[in-house]
Design a protein around this motif. Structure first.
Motif, PDB file in Angstrom:
ATOM      1  N   LEU A  18       1.184  -1.050   0.273  1.00 23.69           N
ATOM      2  CA  LEU A  18       0.040   0.040   0.097  1.00 23.69           C
ATOM      3  C   LEU A  18       0.705   1.449  -0.346  1.00 23.69           C
ATOM      4  O   LEU A  18       0.297   2.117  -0.732  1.00 23.69           O
ATOM      5  N   PHE A  19       2.146   1.316   0.551  1.00 24.85           N
ATOM      6  CA  PHE A  19       3.048   2.610   1.281  1.00 24.85           C
ATOM      7  C   PHE A  19       3.281   2.281   0.006  1.00 24.85           C
ATOM      8  O   PHE A  19       3.795   4.053  -1.082  1.00 24.85           O
ATOM      9  N   ASP A  20       4.389   1.947  -1.067  1.00 27.75           N
ATOM     10  CA  ASP A  20       5.078   1.415  -2.031  1.00 27.75           C
ATOM     11  C   ASP A  20       3.723   2.465  -3.919  1.00 27.75           C
ATOM     12  O   ASP A  20       4.488   3.351  -4.028  1.00 27.75           O
ATOM     13  N   LYS A  21       2.726   1.734  -3.179  1.00 28.52           N
ATOM     14  CA  LYS A  21       1.492   2.241  -4.222  1.00 28.52           C
ATOM     15  C   LYS A  21       1.434   3.732  -4.196  1.00 28.52           C
ATOM     16  O   LYS A  21       0.788   4.500  -4.968  1.00 28.52           O
ATOM     17  N   LEU A  22       1.134   3.842  -2.701  1.00 25.79           N
ATOM     18  CA  LEU A  22       0.656   5.277  -2.169  1.00 25.79           C
ATOM     19  C   LEU A  22       1.632   6.403  -2.691  1.00 25.79           C
ATOM     20  O   LEU A  22       1.574   7.574  -3.186  1.00 25.79           O
ATOM     21  N   ASN A  23       2.600   6.106  -2.580  1.00 27.70           N
ATOM     22  CA  ASN A  23       3.932   6.892  -3.152  1.00 27.70           C
ATOM     23  C   ASN A  23       4.259   6.635  -4.309  1.00 27.70           C
ATOM     24  O   ASN A  23       4.805   7.895  -5.024  1.00 27.70           O
ATOM     25  N   ASP A  24       3.467   5.927  -5.230  1.00 25.76           N
ATOM     26  CA  ASP A  24       3.937   5.966  -7.224  1.00 25.76           C
ATOM     27  C   ASP A  24       3.013   7.026  -7.830  1.00 25.76           C
ATOM     28  O   ASP A  24       2.435   7.263  -7.522  1.00 25.76           O
ATOM     29  N   GLU A  25       3.605   8.319  -7.995  1.00 27.08           N
ATOM     30  CA  GLU A  25       3.703   9.488  -8.463  1.00 27.08           C
ATOM     31  C   GLU A  25       3.114   9.258  -9.610  1.00 27.08           C
ATOM     32  O   GLU A  25       2.389  10.739  -9.968  1.00 27.08           O
ATOM     33  N   THR A  26       3.654   8.811 -10.404  1.00 26.63           N
ATOM     34  CA  THR A  26       3.361   8.991 -12.005  1.00 26.63           C
ATOM     35  C   THR A  26       2.201   7.645 -12.000  1.00 26.63           C
ATOM     36  O   THR A  26       1.475   8.372 -13.420  1.00 26.63           O
ATOM     37  N   SER A  27       0.999   7.176 -11.857  1.00 30.76           N
ATOM     38  CA  SER A  27       0.157   6.557 -11.825  1.00 30.76           C
ATOM     39  C   SER A  27      -1.180   7.532 -10.737  1.00 30.76           C
ATOM     40  O   SER A  27      -0.857   6.380 -10.016  1.00 30.76           O
ATOM     41  N   PRO A  28      -2.301   8.244 -10.714  1.00 27.59           N
ATOM     42  CA  PRO A  28      -2.983   8.262  -9.523  1.00 27.59           C
ATOM     43  C   PRO A  28      -3.958   6.690 -10.150  1.00 27.59           C
ATOM     44  O   PRO A  28      -4.804   6.436  -9.573  1.00 27.59           O
ATOM     45  N   ALA A  29      -4.021   6.475 -10.736  1.00 28.13           N
ATOM     46  CA  ALA A  29      -4.847   4.964 -10.492  1.00 28.13           C
ATOM     47  C   ALA A  29      -4.356   3.322  -9.897  1.00 28.13           C
ATOM     48  O   ALA A  29      -5.165   2.979  -9.857  1.00 28.13           O
ATOM     49  N   VAL A  30      -2.511   3.633 -10.253  1.00 30.64           N
ATOM     50  CA  VAL A  30      -2.273   3.365  -9.285  1.00 30.64           C
ATOM     51  C   VAL A  30      -2.905   3.188  -7.730  1.00 30.64           C
ATOM     52  O   VAL A  30      -2.909   2.246  -6.989  1.00 30.64           O
ATOM     53  N   ARG A  31      -2.357   3.989  -7.584  1.00 31.48           N
ATOM     54  CA  ARG A  31      -2.867   4.875  -5.737  1.00 31.48           C
ATOM     55  C   ARG A  31      -4.456   4.859  -5.680  1.00 31.48           C
ATOM     56  O   ARG A  31      -5.070   4.622  -4.669  1.00 31.48           O
ATOM     57  N   ILE A  32      -4.992   5.224  -6.753  1.00 30.61           N
ATOM     58  CA  ILE A  32      -6.827   4.675  -6.100  1.00 30.61           C
ATOM     59  C   ILE A  32      -6.939   3.235  -6.618  1.00 30.61           C
ATOM     60  O   ILE A  32      -8.097   3.228  -5.384  1.00 30.61           O
ATOM     61  N   LYS A  33      -5.941   2.406  -7.595  1.00 33.32           N
ATOM     62  CA  LYS A  33      -6.446   0.790  -6.726  1.00 33.32           C
ATOM     63  C   LYS A  33      -6.233   0.359  -5.776  1.00 33.32           C
ATOM     64  O   LYS A  33      -6.531  -0.272  -4.992  1.00 33.32           O
ATOM     65  N   ALA A  34      -5.153   1.204  -5.327  1.00 30.55           N
ATOM     66  CA  ALA A  34      -4.626   0.624  -4.234  1.00 30.55           C
ATOM     67  C   ALA A  34      -5.085   0.805  -2.507  1.00 30.55           C
ATOM     68  O   ALA A  34      -5.797   0.477  -1.599  1.00 30.55           O
ATOM     69  N   LEU A  35      -5.769   2.232  -2.884  1.00 32.13           N
ATOM     70  CA  LEU A  35      -6.987   2.402  -1.361  1.00 32.13           C
ATOM     71  C   LEU A  35      -8.509   1.722  -1.470  1.00 32.13           C
ATOM     72  O   LEU A  35      -8.239   1.625  -0.560  1.00 32.13           O
ATOM     73  N   SER A  36      -8.933   1.763  -2.940  1.00 29.77           N
ATOM     74  CA  SER A  36      -9.541   1.015  -2.906  1.00 29.77           C
ATOM     75  C   SER A  36      -9.671  -0.861  -1.671  1.00 29.77           C
ATOM     76  O   SER A  36     -10.617  -1.173  -1.914  1.00 29.77           O
ATOM     77  N   GLN A  37      -8.103  -1.013  -1.410  1.00 27.99           N
ATOM     78  CA  GLN A  37      -8.077  -2.596  -1.123  1.00 27.99           C
ATOM     79  C   GLN A  37      -8.627  -2.540  -0.239  1.00 27.99           C
ATOM     80  O   GLN A  37      -8.478  -2.953   1.437  1.00 27.99           O
ATOM     81  N   THR A  38      -8.352  -1.351   0.727  1.00 27.61           N
ATOM     82  CA  THR A  38      -8.283  -1.220   2.052  1.00 27.61           C
ATOM     83  C   THR A  38     -10.282  -0.942   2.394  1.00 27.61           C
ATOM     84  O   THR A  38     -10.441  -0.992   3.511  1.00 27.61           O
ATOM     85  N   ASN A  39     -11.359  -1.025   1.629  1.00 23.95           N
ATOM     86  CA  ASN A  39     -12.297  -1.671   2.101  1.00 23.95           C
ATOM     87  C   ASN A  39     -12.559  -2.858   2.972  1.00 23.95           C
ATOM     88  O   ASN A  39     -13.912  -3.304   2.916  1.00 23.95           O
TER      89      ASN A  39
END
Length: 279
Positions: A153-174
């Motif tokens: 999660l932390f690695d994907k949230l720090n991925d500034e190149t792809s908002p889609a990657v960050r959104i997908k990582a955040l959706s897993q928290t559900n």
């Protein structure tokens, strides 16, 4: 003369029939003769005379009657007690009835205990140890999975190149049943400072699931003071209003009067302020 005497006798025939003369006449005659007047004795009073033997028999009869009544009373009480005991035994016997089994001899019971007790104790200890090992393994497994999830999660949230990657990582928290403080901090940081509005809204959506937790609630209230994204402000005001957080009333009043906020934010803040005051 003879005729008058006969008439006197006929007139006083009842008085002359008495064997003894009138006491007054008799006393008068005796005084004339020189004798003392006899003392008139009162006739003995009449009554019922009961013999001593009859009284003894009557006393014996009363005693026999008293003994008979006492024996009858004792017999009646005994019958009542026996009937009561029988009813109590009838009620108690089904619940406390013991199975009809052959009683083992004391030596056999002792031998069986010596043979079975150690085995049972060792089996119980082995089961308990195995259960603890299983629980420990599950805890370690969950901890390892949580650590692995956090790292991803932390690695994907720090991925500034792809908002889609960050959104997908955040959706897993559900899928999480609970959220540790470090994960909450990561989502709050993303909600407050991510350059993409959709990523910020995804972080807010992940936090909203755990709004009842005290730490999450505290971070949401603090975020409203720092938030500068209008879309996130509107969503955050709506969430805190539904949570009935009256602590944000001062902040909402400031947002209503701040002309730098867009009309939609100011209107949402006013509506939230009105709902909180009404509740």
């Amino acid at each position: 003369m003879k005729g008058r005497l006969e008439d006197f006798i006929n007139e006083h025939s009842e008085e002359l029939n008495h064997r003894t003369p009138n006491p007054e006449v008799l006393n008068r005659i005796l005084k004339q003769m020189g004798h003392e007047a006899p003392v008139h004795k009162e006739e003995p009073k009449k009554g019922i005379i009961i013999s001593f033997n009859a009284m003894r028999w009557a006393a014996a009869a009363c005693l026999l009657l008293a003994l008979g009544f006492g024996l009858w009373k004792f017999s009646a009480n005994k019958d009542v007690e026996e009937a009561t005991s029988a009813r109590i035994r009838h009620k108690i016997t089904p619940a406390t009835q013991l199975p009809d089994t052959t009683v083992a001899q004391p030596t056999e019971v002792a031998a069986n205990k010596q043979l079975e007790a150690p085995t049972n104790r060792f089996e119980d200890i082995d089961k308990e140890i195995a259960l603890r090992k299983n629980q420990l393994a599950q805890n370690v497994n969950r901890s390892e999975k949580a650590s692995a999830y956090k790292k991803v999660l932390f690695d994907k949230l720090n991925d500034e190149t792809s908002p889609a990657v960050r959104i997908k990582a955040l959706s897993q928290t559900n899928k999480l049943k609970s959220m540790s403080n470090d994960v909450v901090d990561a989502l709050v940081e993303t909600m407050n400072h991510d350059p993409n509005t959709n990523v910020r809204l995804a972080a807010l959506d992940g936090l909203a699931k755990f709004y009842k937790e005290a730490y999450v609630k505290k971070q949401l209230i603090k975020s409203l003071k720092k938030q500068n994204d209008p879309m996130v402000q509107i969503e955050l005001i709506g969430l805190l209003t539904r949570m009935k957080e009256s602590a944000i009333l001062t902040e909402l009043e400031g947002m209503v009067t701040d002309e730098n906020n867009i009309p939609a934010v100011r209107e949402t803040a006013y509506t939230g302020m009105f709902e909180l005051k009404k509740s």
